[in-house]
Design an enzyme around this catalytic site. Structure first.
Site, PDB file in Angstrom:
ATOM      1  N   HIS A   1       0.843  -1.201   0.000  1.00  0.00           N
ATOM      2  CA  HIS A   1       0.000   0.000   0.000  1.00  0.00           C
ATOM      3  C   HIS A   1       0.873   1.244   0.000  1.00  0.00           C
ATOM      4  O   HIS A   1       2.106   1.154  -0.061  1.00  0.00           O
ATOM      5  CB  HIS A   1      -1.028  -0.040   1.138  1.00  0.00           C
ATOM      6  CG  HIS A   1      -0.461   0.007   2.527  1.00  0.00           C
ATOM      7  ND1 HIS A   1       0.166   1.105   3.038  1.00  0.00           N
ATOM      8  CD2 HIS A   1      -0.460  -0.919   3.509  1.00  0.00           C
ATOM      9  CE1 HIS A   1       0.536   0.861   4.294  1.00  0.00           C
ATOM     10  NE2 HIS A   1       0.170  -0.372   4.593  1.00  0.00           N
TER      11      HIS A   1
ATOM     12  N   HIS B   1       4.054   1.469   2.233  1.00  0.00           N
ATOM     13  CA  HIS B   1       5.227   0.735   1.748  1.00  0.00           C
ATOM     14  C   HIS B   1       5.852   1.482   0.567  1.00  0.00           C
ATOM     15  O   HIS B   1       7.069   1.564   0.449  1.00  0.00           O
ATOM     16  CB  HIS B   1       4.843  -0.673   1.279  1.00  0.00           C
ATOM     17  CG  HIS B   1       4.104  -1.462   2.309  1.00  0.00           C
ATOM     18  ND1 HIS B   1       2.845  -1.962   2.116  1.00  0.00           N
ATOM     19  CD2 HIS B   1       4.451  -1.818   3.572  1.00  0.00           C
ATOM     20  CE1 HIS B   1       2.458  -2.604   3.201  1.00  0.00           C
ATOM     21  NE2 HIS B   1       3.407  -2.521   4.093  1.00  0.00           N
TER      22      HIS B   1
ATOM     23  N   CYS C   1       1.131 -10.114  21.005  1.00  0.00           N
ATOM     24  CA  CYS C   1       0.286  -9.597  19.915  1.00  0.00           C
ATOM     25  C   CYS C   1       0.722 -10.276  18.624  1.00  0.00           C
ATOM     26  O   CYS C   1       1.875 -10.146  18.208  1.00  0.00           O
ATOM     27  CB  CYS C   1       0.408  -8.084  19.782  1.00  0.00           C
ATOM     28  SG  CYS C   1      -0.400  -7.491  18.283  1.00  0.00           S
TER      29      CYS C   1
ATOM     30  N   CYS D   1       1.873  -7.787  15.788  1.00  0.00           N
ATOM     31  CA  CYS D   1       3.240  -7.253  15.897  1.00  0.00           C
ATOM     32  C   CYS D   1       4.264  -8.370  15.973  1.00  0.00           C
ATOM     33  O   CYS D   1       5.453  -8.125  15.885  1.00  0.00           O
ATOM     34  CB  CYS D   1       3.412  -6.401  17.150  1.00  0.00           C
ATOM     35  SG  CYS D   1       2.356  -4.977  17.209  1.00  0.00           S
TER      36      CYS D   1
ATOM     37  N   CYS E   1      -3.149  -3.912  22.382  1.00  0.00           N
ATOM     38  CA  CYS E   1      -1.937  -3.549  21.657  1.00  0.00           C
ATOM     39  C   CYS E   1      -2.156  -2.156  21.070  1.00  0.00           C
ATOM     40  O   CYS E   1      -3.165  -1.922  20.402  1.00  0.00           O
ATOM     41  CB  CYS E   1      -1.682  -4.549  20.532  1.00  0.00           C
ATOM     42  SG  CYS E   1      -0.651  -3.871  19.227  1.00  0.00           S
TER      43      CYS E   1
ATOM     44  N   HIS F   1      -2.478  -2.435  17.007  1.00  0.00           N
ATOM     45  CA  HIS F   1      -3.538  -3.203  16.354  1.00  0.00           C
ATOM     46  C   HIS F   1      -4.870  -3.135  17.080  1.00  0.00           C
ATOM     47  O   HIS F   1      -5.871  -3.679  16.598  1.00  0.00           O
ATOM     48  CB  HIS F   1      -3.102  -4.666  16.202  1.00  0.00           C
ATOM     49  CG  HIS F   1      -1.961  -4.817  15.249  1.00  0.00           C
ATOM     50  ND1 HIS F   1      -0.660  -4.729  15.631  1.00  0.00           N
ATOM     51  CD2 HIS F   1      -1.949  -5.007  13.910  1.00  0.00           C
ATOM     52  CE1 HIS F   1       0.118  -4.876  14.574  1.00  0.00           C
ATOM     53  NE2 HIS F   1      -0.643  -5.042  13.521  1.00  0.00           N
TER      54      HIS F   1
ATOM     55  N   LYS G   1      -3.903   6.181  11.186  1.00  0.00           N
ATOM     56  CA  LYS G   1      -2.793   5.563  10.457  1.00  0.00           C
ATOM     57  C   LYS G   1      -3.324   4.671   9.338  1.00  0.00           C
ATOM     58  O   LYS G   1      -4.263   3.915   9.549  1.00  0.00           O
ATOM     59  CB  LYS G   1      -1.952   4.708  11.412  1.00  0.00           C
ATOM     60  CG  LYS G   1      -0.784   4.041  10.705  1.00  0.00           C
ATOM     61  CD  LYS G   1      -0.095   3.002  11.554  1.00  0.00           C
ATOM     62  CE  LYS G   1       0.960   2.288  10.716  1.00  0.00           C
ATOM     63  NZ  LYS G   1       1.473   1.072  11.327  1.00  0.00           N
TER      64      LYS G   1
ATOM     65  N   LYS H   1      -2.970  -1.985   6.856  1.00  0.00           N
ATOM     66  CA  LYS H   1      -3.776  -3.074   6.287  1.00  0.00           C
ATOM     67  C   LYS H   1      -4.735  -3.632   7.325  1.00  0.00           C
ATOM     68  O   LYS H   1      -5.840  -4.024   7.014  1.00  0.00           O
ATOM     69  CB  LYS H   1      -2.885  -4.154   5.674  1.00  0.00           C
ATOM     70  CG  LYS H   1      -1.731  -4.586   6.531  1.00  0.00           C
ATOM     71  CD  LYS H   1      -0.649  -5.239   5.699  1.00  0.00           C
ATOM     72  CE  LYS H   1       0.645  -5.328   6.510  1.00  0.00           C
ATOM     73  NZ  LYS H   1       1.821  -5.524   5.719  1.00  0.00           N
TER      74      LYS H   1
HETATM   75  O1  ME8 Z   1       7.022  -4.238  10.005  1.00  0.00           O
HETATM   76  N1  ME8 Z   1       2.824   5.303   6.781  1.00  0.00           N
HETATM   77  O2  ME8 Z   1       6.620  -5.067   7.871  1.00  0.00           O
HETATM   78  P1  ME8 Z   1       5.337  -4.226   7.419  1.00  0.00           P
HETATM   79  C1  ME8 Z   1       4.129   5.229   6.454  1.00  0.00           C
HETATM   80  N2  ME8 Z   1       8.246  -7.078   8.322  1.00  0.00           N
HETATM   81  N3  ME8 Z   1       4.799   4.071   6.276  1.00  0.00           N
HETATM   82  C2  ME8 Z   1       4.124   2.936   6.438  1.00  0.00           C
HETATM   83  C3  ME8 Z   1       2.756   2.931   6.786  1.00  0.00           C
HETATM   84  C4  ME8 Z   1       2.100   4.192   6.959  1.00  0.00           C
HETATM   85  N4  ME8 Z   1       0.812   4.298   7.256  1.00  0.00           N
HETATM   86  N5  ME8 Z   1       2.347   1.647   6.880  1.00  0.00           N
HETATM   87  C5  ME8 Z   1       3.440   0.869   6.587  1.00  0.00           C
HETATM   88  C6  ME8 Z   1       7.250  -5.024   9.093  1.00  0.00           C
HETATM   89  N6  ME8 Z   1       4.510   1.649   6.314  1.00  0.00           N
HETATM   90  C7  ME8 Z   1       8.395  -6.013   9.235  1.00  0.00           C
HETATM   91  C8  ME8 Z   1       9.691  -5.282   9.025  1.00  0.00           C
HETATM   92  S1  ME8 Z   1      12.356  -5.181   8.852  1.00  0.00           S
HETATM   93  C9  ME8 Z   1      13.636  -6.136   9.295  1.00  0.00           C
HETATM   94  C10 ME8 Z   1      10.935  -6.123   9.183  1.00  0.00           C
HETATM   95  C11 ME8 Z   1       5.851   1.170   5.923  1.00  0.00           C
HETATM   96  O3  ME8 Z   1       4.865  -4.866   6.154  1.00  0.00           O
HETATM   97  C12 ME8 Z   1       6.915   1.675   6.890  1.00  0.00           C
HETATM   98  O4  ME8 Z   1       8.148   1.602   6.267  1.00  0.00           O
HETATM   99  O5  ME8 Z   1       4.378  -4.089   8.523  1.00  0.00           O
HETATM  100  C13 ME8 Z   1       6.829   0.669   8.011  1.00  0.00           C
HETATM  101  O6  ME8 Z   1       7.947   0.701   8.874  1.00  0.00           O
HETATM  102  C14 ME8 Z   1       6.726  -0.608   7.195  1.00  0.00           C
HETATM  103  O7  ME8 Z   1       5.897  -0.237   6.062  1.00  0.00           O
HETATM  104  C15 ME8 Z   1       6.118  -1.775   7.937  1.00  0.00           C
HETATM  105  O8  ME8 Z   1       5.934  -2.822   7.030  1.00  0.00           O
END
Ligand code: ME8
Length: 637
Positions: free
Chosen positions: A18, A21, A126, A129, A143, A146, A295, A298
């Site tokens: 989304h 990312h 959680c 997380c 949490c 979430h 925020k 997903k």
């Molecule tokens: O946390 N605004 O993966 P994830 C800005 N797999 N950036 C956002 C966002 C938002 N509303 N939502 C998501 C994980 N992001 C782990 C990480 S690393 C070794 C493991 C972006 O799929 C932002 O970069 O939940 C956030 O830190 C990341 O997606 C979380 O992605």
């Protein structure tokens, strides 16, 4: 110059990409390009995080194996990035065999050195997380991210002696002001280190979860997903002996949003210390994209699809908006209106119009050929000075991850050039036959546009290259000398032929852009029609539910915070104005009808994820429900 390494988080494959990312990955691409533009050696890493409970659950919901599901979603990420002009050097997957091997090597090293031990632990877990929370970290028992009640789990597990490294970590942060940036997050981490932190539980028994990397010293356990995922940053580089690791690790910068500050600022550096690996250079933390103050995520279901924005407004405009709108470190609100506002004001009006005017004048006065510059006067010299200063500041701010400020600074110069056209009035110079002055003014403008286009390459590579092309210049990364570009006003050769016009950034009108009779105008008519179309009704997800918990909302007499089961494994939290009509005990256990896909919203500081349907008659309120025996989660049709 030190080689530059930038990473994004590796994203979970439990849902498709989304806007959040896309933002992080575009930022990483863009800062990487700023370094490429200066001929530095760079390495840009992104990828997917594929193990853990979440993925197993998401795959099960689709009746697929975790392998098949992970493959499908990981492919989506890999396919989307190039379409957003993202050019990463490596896409790592935690299911890659070399990564698994590297994780096991590190685990064994830390185990052999005595920093991993076996013990028993009980805590609030959680699943969203994938981590344990302490009582203190929970908000109203939920949490904070979430809004779900964690599960209390007690089991035997392996632990990493993280506490041993907390003091050395604190000293490192204090001694290296740039280790965590911006400052607010550095302070937040120092605050965390002041709290009581425990050793980190780094395993999961296979009886509960088998989709993970097996511990090399106990076949009954797999690695905790964070211990697995964080290691991607060095497994991708071929730790310990790979040439890329040797070349790039000392220049490593990690880019994340604030949701995963703790794993990156506390777990990861202490893991590196225990494994005897030098720490990364800096952690850069950005805020959240929000929709109506909530925020985008997903799990809340309020995500914006990057591809639909790209298809509608173009990739350049989309990237420009994201980088210009968010002050790095703070939250920013996403709306299409704001995007169109920036597109029209900054790109179509300021830059697009200027480019069009200058190209048209070059054709009118010099048959489309760049003139030789004459002798500059005060106004020209001031313009040139302001331009060079703007470019230097822009690059400095950009390298400091201050993208919004950098672009604002560049636009000071774009606006100045617009004024310069009016002040120097080339059409008057032409009429008066003042050829020397006309040549100077037009050269200042054309060279200014070339420099602007070049500096915009990290922001919008495609549009930058097209704009350069319109100015008769072929983009060639190898031959660019950015230091020279910001110290003198030369570059465009006299005699170069430029395009007649530029239509890179057409204006968009959100309401009136589509002619009568078009599909869009018919849709607009439909949107204003008081009758609801069937497809509109179909969008509403109205389901049966059951209230399982009722609490007062602090400071709001009329409101209850309800927990409502709606069939899937995630109960909803709904804030409802029912307190004047029902005692809490009357509501508990009641069957209700819920609008489940209402955009989530904070009401009096409490997140509400849906609406309970009711009928009011005078001072009586009646709750809608289905006939007895209908289970929660059945859709109303
Ligand atoms: O946390 N605004 O993966 P994830 C800005 N797999 N950036 C956002 C966002 C938002 N509303 N939502 C998501 C994980 N992001 C782990 C990480 S690393 C070794 C493991 C972006 O799929 C932002 O970069 O939940 C956030 O830190 C990341 O997606 C979380 O992605």
């Amino acid at each position: 110059m030190n080689p530059f390494f930038i990473s994004t988080p590796i994203y979970y494959v439990n849902a498709k990409p989304h806007l959040g990312h896309a933002y992080t990955t575009i930022v990483a691409d863009s800062i990487n390009r700023m370094h490429r533009l200066q001929n530095r050696q760079t390495y840009f890493l992104t990828g997917t995080d594929e193990h853990g409970d979440k993925i197993v659950e998401a795959a099960a919901r689709k009746n697929q194996s975790p392998e098949t599901y992970a493959e499908k979603i990981s492919t989506l990420f890999r396919q989307i990035w190039p379409l957003l002009e993202i050019e990463n050097d490596r896409f790592i997957r935690t299911t890659d065999p070399e990564h698994k091997e590297c994780v096991q090597k590190i685990l064994l090293k830390v185990y052999d050195s005595g920093d991993i031990y076996f013990g028993e632990y009980g805590g609030h877990y959680c699943y969203g997380c994938e981590r344990f929370y302490t009582e203190k970290e929970l908000v109203d028992g939920l949490c904070p991210d979430h809004l779900e009640k964690p599960k209390f789990l007690q089991e035997k597990n392996y632990f990493f002696r993280m506490t041993k490294y907390l003091e050395p970590l604190k000293q490192h942060i204090l001694g290296n002001p740039d280790f965590i940036r911006p400052e607010r997050y550095r302070n937040e981490v120092l605050g965390m280190l002041g709290d009581e932190l425990n050793d980190l539980c780094i395993s999961r028994p296979k009886t509960r979860l088998s989709w993970g990397i097996e511990l090399p010293f106990d076949h009954n356990y797999v690695t905790y997903v964070w211990f697995d995922a964080l290691i991607n940053y060095i497994s991708a580089l071929g730790w310990p002996d790979g040439p890329d690791f040797k070349k790039y690790w000392s220049g490593a910068h990690h880019l994340v949003a604030k949701d995963i500050l703790k794993p990156h600022a506390v777990f990861w550096p202490t893991m590196l210390m225990a494994a005897g690996v030098p720490l990364y250079r800096s952690l850069r933390v950005h805020g959240y994209w929000t929709i109506k103050e909530t925020k985008m995520s997903k799990s809340l279901g309020n995500v914006v699809e990057p591809m639909s924005m790209k298809d509608k407004y173009g990739v350049s405009c989309f990237r420009y908006f994201l980088l210009r709108e968010m002050q790095f470190g703070l939250d920013a609100s996403f709306s299409e209106e704001a995007l169109v506002g920036r597109l029209n004001a900054d790109l179509a009006n300021d830059l697009g119009n200027l480019t069009n005017r200058v190209l048209a004048m070059t054709h009118k006065y010099f048959k489309g050929s760049v003139p030789v510059t004459g002798k500059p006067q005060d106004l020209d010299r001031e313009t040139i000075e302001l331009g060079l200063e703007s470019f230097r500041e822009y690059v400095r701010l950009y390298e400091n991850f201050d993208f919004a400020k950098a672009l604002a600074r560049l636009w000071v110069f774009v606006s100045h050039l617009n004024k310069y056209v009016d002040q120097s009035a080339p059409w008057v110079l032409f009429k008066e036959g003042n050829a020397d002055r006309l040549q100077t003014v037009m050269y200042v403008l054309l060279e200014g546009l070339r420099k602007i286009a070049l500096h915009l390459w990290p922001v919008m590579p495609g549009a930058s290259e097209k704009m350069l092309d319109q100015l008769g210049v072929k983009f060639d990364l190898e031959s660019i000398d950015l230091a020279a570009e910001t110290s003198h006003w030369q570059g465009l050769d006299a005699g170069t032929l430029v395009a007649r016009k530029s239509n890179l950034f057409p204006r968009v009108d959100l309401s009136l852009d589509k002619p009568e009779g078009s599909k869009e105008s018919q849709k607009r008519k439909k949107d204003n029609d008081p009758l609801v179309q069937f497809e509109d009704f179909q969008k509403l997800e109205i389901v049966t539910g059951k209230i399982t918990e009722v609490n007062k909302v602090q400071g709001a007499d009329k409101l209850y915070k309800l927990r409502v089961e709606i069939g899937d494994d995630k109960p909803r939290q709904i804030v409802a104005g029912l307190a004047d009509f029902f005692a809490a005990t009357d509501l508990e256990g009641r069957e209700v009808i819920v609008l489940a896909n209402l955009a989530p919203k904070k009401i009096r500081g409490v997140m509400s994820q849906g609406m309970v349907l009711a009928v009011r008659q005078g001072d009586r309120m009646s709750l809608l429900k289905a006939d007895p025996g209908v289970e929660p989660g059945k859709r109303i049709s």
